[in-house]
Design a protein around this motif. Structure first.
Motif, PDB file in Angstrom:
ATOM      1  N   ALA A  80       0.834  -1.201   0.000  1.00  3.33           N
ATOM      2  CA  ALA A  80       0.000   0.000   0.000  1.00  3.33           C
ATOM      3  C   ALA A  80       0.870   1.253   0.000  1.00  3.33           C
ATOM      4  N   LEU A  81       1.949   1.228   0.753  1.00  2.00           N
ATOM      5  CA  LEU A  81       2.866   2.362   0.796  1.00  2.00           C
ATOM      6  C   LEU A  81       3.510   2.595  -0.571  1.00  2.00           C
ATOM      7  N   LEU A  82       3.902   1.528  -1.241  1.00  2.00           N
ATOM      8  CA  LEU A  82       4.486   1.655  -2.583  1.00  2.00           C
ATOM      9  C   LEU A  82       3.473   2.206  -3.579  1.00  2.00           C
ATOM     10  N   ARG A  83       2.244   1.714  -3.500  1.00  2.00           N
ATOM     11  CA  ARG A  83       1.199   2.232  -4.403  1.00  2.00           C
ATOM     12  C   ARG A  83       0.984   3.724  -4.167  1.00  2.00           C
ATOM     13  N   GLU A  84       0.986   4.101  -2.913  1.00  2.00           N
ATOM     14  CA  GLU A  84       0.784   5.511  -2.567  1.00  2.00           C
ATOM     15  C   GLU A  84       1.929   6.368  -3.101  1.00  2.00           C
ATOM     16  N   GLN A  85       3.158   5.899  -2.931  1.00  2.00           N
ATOM     17  CA  GLN A  85       4.312   6.654  -3.427  1.00  2.00           C
ATOM     18  C   GLN A  85       4.311   6.714  -4.949  1.00  2.00           C
ATOM     19  N   HIS A  86       3.916   5.625  -5.581  1.00  2.00           N
ATOM     20  CA  HIS A  86       3.869   5.590  -7.038  1.00  2.00           C
ATOM     21  C   HIS A  86       2.805   6.559  -7.559  1.00  2.00           C
ATOM     22  N   SER A  87       1.653   6.593  -6.905  1.00  2.00           N
ATOM     23  CA  SER A  87       0.592   7.500  -7.355  1.00  2.00           C
ATOM     24  C   SER A  87       0.988   8.958  -7.118  1.00  2.00           C
TER      25      SER A  87
END
Length: 91
Positions: A80-87
């Motif tokens: 979830a943290l990676l998705r957030e950073q990617h977005s």
């Protein structure tokens, strides 16, 4: 018959042995009883060891399952943290 039972039970012939039929019958019963007793003691010891190993195995499985659950939670959090950073980078 005496020879066969003495050989099978591995008692051996020895210097002293029963001569009468009654003495030989008693000796045969004692031989069979002794072998049975050793079998029961050995089986009891094996059962005790197997139960101890099973208890330890159950405890280890429970601990491993708990660790797996913790790792899954951590992986979900990191994903979830990676998705957030990617977005955030895309926007």
């Amino acid at each position: 018959m005496w020879w066969a039972i003495t050989t099978v039970t591995t008692v051996g012939y020895g210097d002293l042995y029963p001569i009468t039929v009654t003495g030989r019958v008693i000796a045969v019963l004692l031989m069979i009883g002794g072998i049975s007793l050793i079998g029961v003691v050995t089986a009891s010891l094996a059962l005790w060891i197997v139960q101890r190993v099973a208890e330890t195995d159950s405890a280890n499985r429970a601990a491993t399952a708990a660790q797996i659950d913790e790792l899954r939670t951590e992986v979900r959090r990191l994903a979830a943290l990676l998705r957030e950073q990617h977005s955030d980078r895309v926007n």
